[in-house]
Motif scaffolding. Structure first.
Motif, PDB file in Angstrom:
ATOM      1  N   HIS A 117      -1.061   0.185   3.157  1.00 44.25           N
ATOM      2  CA  HIS A 117      -1.633  -0.790   2.221  1.00 44.25           C
ATOM      3  C   HIS A 117      -2.283  -1.953   2.985  1.00 44.25           C
ATOM      4  CE1 HIS A 117      -1.884  -3.370  -1.378  1.00 44.25           C
ATOM      5  NE2 HIS A 117      -1.536  -4.334  -0.553  1.00 44.25           N
ATOM      6  N   VAL A 118      -1.575  -2.468   3.972  1.00 49.18           N
ATOM      7  CA  VAL A 118      -2.108  -3.601   4.749  1.00 49.18           C
ATOM      8  C   VAL A 118      -3.389  -3.194   5.469  1.00 49.18           C
ATOM      9  CG1 VAL A 118      -1.673  -5.118   6.727  1.00 49.18           C
ATOM     10  CG2 VAL A 118       0.121  -4.761   5.015  1.00 49.18           C
ATOM     11  N   LYS A 119      -3.383  -2.004   6.091  1.00 45.44           N
ATOM     12  CA  LYS A 119      -4.582  -1.538   6.804  1.00 45.44           C
ATOM     13  C   LYS A 119      -5.757  -1.396   5.836  1.00 45.44           C
ATOM     14  CE  LYS A 119      -2.308   1.744   9.149  1.00 45.44           C
ATOM     15  NZ  LYS A 119      -2.044   2.949   9.927  1.00 45.44           N
ATOM     16  N   GLU A 120      -5.474  -0.869   4.658  1.00 40.77           N
ATOM     17  CA  GLU A 120      -6.545  -0.699   3.651  1.00 40.77           C
ATOM     18  C   GLU A 120      -7.111  -2.049   3.208  1.00 40.77           C
ATOM     19  OE1 GLU A 120      -4.967   3.511   1.712  1.00 40.77           O
ATOM     20  OE2 GLU A 120      -4.717   1.633   0.590  1.00 40.77           O
ATOM     21  N   LYS A 158       8.934  -8.778   1.693  1.00 36.47           N
ATOM     22  CA  LYS A 158       9.188  -9.239   3.061  1.00 36.47           C
ATOM     23  C   LYS A 158       8.460  -8.371   4.083  1.00 36.47           C
ATOM     24  CE  LYS A 158      13.462 -11.843   2.974  1.00 36.47           C
ATOM     25  NZ  LYS A 158      13.404 -12.254   1.568  1.00 36.47           N
ATOM     26  N   LEU A 159       8.482  -7.058   3.861  1.00 30.85           N
ATOM     27  CA  LEU A 159       7.817  -6.151   4.799  1.00 30.85           C
ATOM     28  C   LEU A 159       6.304  -6.370   4.779  1.00 30.85           C
ATOM     29  CD1 LEU A 159       8.077  -3.848   6.812  1.00 30.85           C
ATOM     30  CD2 LEU A 159       7.880  -2.237   4.900  1.00 30.85           C
ATOM     31  N   HIS A 160       5.758  -6.491   3.570  1.00 29.93           N
ATOM     32  CA  HIS A 160       4.325  -6.728   3.434  1.00 29.93           C
ATOM     33  C   HIS A 160       3.923  -8.011   4.155  1.00 29.93           C
ATOM     34  CE1 HIS A 160       0.841  -8.348   0.955  1.00 29.93           C
ATOM     35  NE2 HIS A 160       0.344  -7.339   1.621  1.00 29.93           N
ATOM     36  N   ARG A 167      -0.839  -7.548  11.452  1.00 28.64           N
ATOM     37  CA  ARG A 167      -2.179  -6.944  11.535  1.00 28.64           C
ATOM     38  C   ARG A 167      -3.297  -7.990  11.472  1.00 28.64           C
ATOM     39  NH1 ARG A 167      -2.350  -1.839  12.551  1.00 28.64           N
ATOM     40  NH2 ARG A 167      -0.642  -0.484  11.894  1.00 28.64           N
ATOM     41  N   GLN A 168      -3.124  -9.019  10.652  1.00 26.53           N
ATOM     42  CA  GLN A 168      -4.166 -10.061  10.612  1.00 26.53           C
ATOM     43  C   GLN A 168      -4.239 -10.787  11.950  1.00 26.53           C
ATOM     44  OE1 GLN A 168      -4.371 -12.816   7.343  1.00 26.53           O
ATOM     45  NE2 GLN A 168      -4.054 -11.260   5.780  1.00 26.53           N
ATOM     46  N   PHE A 169      -3.092 -11.196  12.444  1.00 24.36           N
ATOM     47  CA  PHE A 169      -3.058 -11.978  13.682  1.00 24.36           C
ATOM     48  C   PHE A 169      -3.608 -11.170  14.855  1.00 24.36           C
ATOM     49  CE2 PHE A 169      -0.856 -14.412  17.101  1.00 24.36           C
ATOM     50  CZ  PHE A 169      -1.375 -15.651  16.789  1.00 24.36           C
TER      51      PHE A 169
END
Ligand code: ZN
Length: 400
Positions: free
Chosen positions: A90-93, A188-190, A197-199
């Motif tokens: 989800h984060v990568k997407e 919390k995981l998200h 990933r952003q950093f």
């Protein structure tokens, strides 16, 4: 220049629902196992309520037996692993989607995967422990029910139906807790993976975005639209970290470091009316209104000479005002804090900083802050270059 992508970062609601659904199903299966022991439990309670000897022995043995059956038949690890994978995907997407809309390409930077492995290890063991605590809650509940039922002796059939009620109630409470755990843990995981990933993509700051509904806690409501640094979290953590927080971090792209041109209409500029948040050790969360710097401290007409001092001592002017703010943020926790007497507006404070500017020179900068008497919010009120010769404030280029 910092730009905010128009495409919004989404909270992983589907993953949250998936994990909650699975955890509730886990409790269902667990309660089925417990129910399969109902005849044996009722028999034992009925028999031992008459004998009333060696209560602890049979009770402990029976609960252990149920516990072993649960352990044998249920395993949480595959779903914990899957939830991790889905959240990361989800984060990568989100990141890919935003960058494709903004720049037309994805940015690629080397990642330190060791860090992601760490997040995974810690999150996995925490979730295994939480699910173990669900099992324990069930076993403790059974132990309590059995010991209560044995005190109030009734007929055999009544004991069966009483225990069935106990199990039902226990199942209800456990399901509720399982749901809370799922929601909190996915949040919390998200939060952690979004940070990672952003950093690692070169995004240094983000804008705090709430759901804008009445479930948002007041403390987060006032953060909506304020920008934060990934390396300087507020006291209760980045968005999504506090218990059951549904806020997200909308990435900010610093075009000086990305060196990509965003496509027309896909972004807004963040500088003009932005508010930057910084966490100051011993004080807490504080706000820096960008306009205070651009329209006052560095403004040729409004600054009463402060701008000339900043230009000659450090090399800052209105064109690189954001760099000055970043410099203050980076060094704020090595400054010296002086508190001033309370006024009716609030508590004023000064923090003295040693800053090195883009011209390579170093100077002492005094930042003024106030903790609002009413809202308790801390915000920047003034800033000036301290003259090295006079030791006091300078209102112009004299003494610099
Ligand atoms: Zn929140």
């Amino acid at each position: 220049m910092d730009v905010v992508p128009k495409k919004k970062w989404q909270y992983p609601i589907a993953v949250e629902r998936d994990y909650a659904k699975w955890l509730v199903a886990y409790v269902d299966k667990e309660m089925e196992i417990v129910e399969s022991f109902l005849p044996e439990m009722a028999d034992s309670v009925y028999r031992n309520s008459i004998r009333q000897d060696a209560i602890g022995d049979w009770l402990g043995n029976l609960v252990d037996k149920v516990g072993r059956a649960i352990k044998q038949k249920l395993s949480a690890l595959p779903v914990i692993n899957r939830t991790f994978k889905l959240t990361d995907r989800h984060v990568k997407e989100q990141l890919n989607g935003i960058e494709e809309s903004l720049f037309g390409v994805r940015t690629r930077r080397p990642y330190d995967t060791h860090q992601l492995e760490m997040i995974k290890t810690i999150w996995t063991s925490q979730n295994l422990a939480l699910i173990k605590s669900i099992d324990q809650q069930v076993l403790d509940g059974i132990r309590y029910a059995l010991s209560q039922r044995i005190i109030r002796t009734v007929g055999h059939d009544q004991t069966v139906s009483d225990l069935a009620d106990d199990i039902q109630r226990l199942g209800g409470a456990t399901r509720k807790r399982a749901m809370l755990i799922a929601v909190d843990q996915v949040g919390k995981l998200h939060s952690q993976i979004a940070h990672y990933r952003q950093f690692n993509s070169g995004i240094e700051r983000y804008i705090w975005v709430t759901r804008l509904d009445n479930r948002v806690r007041p403390r987060h409501k006032v953060r909506h639209g304020v920008s934060y640094r990934w390396d300087n979290p507020p006291p209760d953590g980045h968005p999504g970290w506090p218990i059951r927080c549904r806020c997200v971090a909308q990435p900010l792209y610093n075009l000086d470091s990305f060196k990509l041109t965003p496509r027309k209409g896909t972004f807004t500029e963040n500088e003009k009316r932005g508010i930057m948040a910084v966490n100051i050790n011993g004080i807490g969360e504080a706000r820096i209104p960008v306009a205070k710097i651009t329209q006052y401290v560095l403004h040729p007409e409004n600054s009463k000479g402060k701008d000339v001092a900043f230009k000659s001592a450090l090399g800052y002017d209105q064109n690189n005002a954001m760099k000055l703010i970043e410099n203050v943020e980076r060094n704020i926790n090595s400054g010296v804090i002086t508190e001033r007497p309370q006024t009716k507006y609030g508590k004023p404070m000064q923090i003295a900083l040693k800053l090195t500017g883009p011209n390579g020179k170093t100077a002492n900068v005094i930042t003024g802050w106030i903790m609002d008497a009413e809202t308790k919010e801390v915000r920047l009120t003034s800033m000036y270059v301290k003259s090295p010769k006079q030791g006091g404030s300078t209102n112009g280029s004299k003494g610099v």
